[in-house]
Design a protein around this motif. Structure first.
Motif, mmCIF file in Angstrom:
data_model
loop_
_atom_site.group_PDB
_atom_site.id
_atom_site.type_symbol
_atom_site.label_atom_id
_atom_site.label_comp_id
_atom_site.label_asym_id
_atom_site.label_seq_id
_atom_site.Cartn_x
_atom_site.Cartn_y
_atom_site.Cartn_z
ATOM 1 N N ALA A 103 -3.198 -4.392 62.003
ATOM 2 C CA ALA A 103 -3.298 -3.584 60.775
ATOM 3 C C ALA A 103 -4.575 -3.934 60.014
ATOM 4 O O ALA A 103 -5.296 -3.058 59.530
ATOM 5 N N THR A 107 -7.941 -1.637 58.884
ATOM 6 C CA THR A 107 -8.518 -1.615 57.534
ATOM 7 C C THR A 107 -9.984 -2.030 57.563
ATOM 8 O O THR A 107 -10.822 -1.437 56.887
ATOM 9 N N GLY B 75 -5.150 -3.815 52.133
ATOM 10 C CA GLY B 75 -5.215 -3.220 53.456
ATOM 11 C C GLY B 75 -3.853 -3.084 54.100
ATOM 12 O O GLY B 75 -2.837 -3.515 53.547
ATOM 13 N N LEU B 76 -3.856 -2.478 55.279
ATOM 14 C CA LEU B 76 -2.592 -2.191 55.949
ATOM 15 C C LEU B 76 -1.869 -3.460 56.395
ATOM 16 O O LEU B 76 -0.663 -3.443 56.605
ATOM 17 N N GLY B 77 -2.628 -4.556 56.550
ATOM 18 C CA GLY B 77 -2.002 -5.803 56.977
ATOM 19 C C GLY B 77 -0.896 -6.246 56.037
ATOM 20 O O GLY B 77 0.084 -6.865 56.463
ATOM 21 N N ALA B 80 2.526 -5.279 57.059
ATOM 22 C CA ALA B 80 3.137 -5.927 58.213
ATOM 23 C C ALA B 80 3.413 -7.398 57.949
ATOM 24 O O ALA B 80 3.994 -8.077 58.783
ATOM 25 N N SER B 81 2.990 -7.893 56.787
ATOM 26 C CA SER B 81 3.128 -9.327 56.520
ATOM 27 C C SER B 81 4.482 -9.621 55.874
ATOM 28 O O SER B 81 5.165 -8.719 55.406
#
Lengths: 199, 181
Positions: A103, A107, B75-77, B80-81
């Protein structure tokens, strides 16, 4: 205001944002559904290859962004080793690293404007419910502009406090800080009206 | 319309700016920030609907890739975290805080705003946060709750501050409490 997009240009930057997002969704779903040790480890290895393929500098920049995960990985590993299921601990850690890493990669390699364009397309069906893309764009621009403005005003407040008191400002500056935000909001709303208003 | 948009966006910026205020790292990587204080203030000042919109805009912009979360993360992370539950809870927290405060009948605004913040900004945030952690780390909810425990004292302080700040704002700028007009 900077975005999280990497300055180092990689081949990933050229992939359309929509394709990257779709691939990210599918990959994350697959890793979660498989929930197997080898799938997760393989996924983590693939993600690491993707990070290192464009070069060391890019990989370092990307891995730096994953640092907050350390604490969770450490606790998950310790917990599962302590309860006698080290394989499960490794599996969850690997899956976490792969999912967040992938992910983060999307980004890092997608410009904010491209990401916004995809979001606008996805939100288009909701336009009838009152979420107009025009208003959303204006709202985004205002937030991006006013975050650094407010942060700078907050820093000035803290400085003014320090000039008068030996103690640290802490919570006492929150009220004047919020007051500044409210006064700014009034000014912005008048300015918007003066320029013909928001359609 | 313009006023609503201006207030919503300025409070989204406020949540972000509060994340930039120097933070205390509890364990390295897990910061205690004033960011949830911003979410509480969204609910108490803007009211349920507009407050939720401001927090929703914040969540949307962070997911798009703006580094607005405390410590410049985003961000997209984030989605998912393990902290995804906390992140996703922001709009609901502002909504709940606003709903409770709008129905507050007592005389003390500070008390009402504080209690509303405890409900929306602490209880709801941690329920979502703990659910997220237990889902992603595959641990039981009580085990995940142990992670959340060290944050409670700071959260209670934030709720008290949210109550006091809301009350002083009501005196300084009576029109600014949007949900009352």
């Amino acid at each position: 205001m900077i975005s999280l997009t990497s300055e180092i240009t990689t081949p990933y930057h050229r992939v359309p944002a929509g394709a990257k997002l779709a691939a990210l969704c599918l990959a994350t779903l697959a890793i979660s559904l498989a929930a197997s040790l080898w799938v997760s480890l393989a996924a983590l290895a693939c993600v690491l290859v993707l990070y290192f393929a464009p070069g060391r500098a890019f990989a370092c920049e990307g891995l730096e962004k994953l640092r907050p995960l350390r604490i969770f990985v450490a606790v998950v590993l310790v917990w599962h080793v302590a309860t006698g299921a080290p394989a499960a601990g490794v599996e969850i850690s690997a899956r976490l690293g792969a999912a967040v890493g992938l992910a983060n990669l999307v980004t890092m390699t997608t410009r904010l404007a491209d990401m916004t364009a995809v979001a606008e397309r996805l939100l288009a069906p909701f336009a009838r419910l009152g979420i107009s893309p025009h208003r959303l764009g204006l709202a985004m621009a205002l937030v991006i502009r006013f975050t650094p403005v407010l942060a700078a005003k907050g820093a000035l407040l803290a400085e003014a406090w320090r000039a008068r008191s030996p103690r640290r400002p802490r919570w006492r500056i929150i009220a004047p800080f919020t007051l500044l935000a409210i006064d700014d909001a009034e000014h912005v709303s008048q300015a918007l009206k003066a320029r013909g208003g928001v359609r | 319309m313009e006023r609503n948009l201006a207030y919503i966006t300025l409070f989204t910026a406020l949540i972000a700016a509060l994340g930039l205020i120097p933070k205390i790292d509890l364990v390295s990587g897990v910061p205690i920030t004033a960011q949830t204080l911003g979410v509480m203030l969204c609910g108490t000042v803007l009211g349920a609907r507009r407050g939720a919109l401001a927090a929703l805009l914040f969540v949307f912009l962070v997911a798009l890739g703006l580094p607005l979360l405390a410590g410049g993360r985003g961000g997209l992370g984030v989605l998912a975290s393990p902290t995804v539950g906390y992140f996703i809870s922001f709009p609901f927290a502002a909504l709940a805080t606003g709903l409770v405060f709008e129905h507050w009948q007592g005389r003390s605004l500070a008390l009402g705003a504080g209690l509303a913040s405890v409900f929306g900004g602490i209880l709801l945030v941690h329920v979502c946060g703990i659910a997220g952690m237990s889902l992603i780390l595959q641990i039981s909810a009580p085990e995940a709750a142990v992670f959340a425990l060290p944050f409670l004292p700071g959260d209670l302080i934030k709720a008290v501050v949210a109550g006091l700040v809301t009350a002083s704002l009501a005196k300084a700028r009576p029109d600014a409490l949007l949900w009352r007009s």
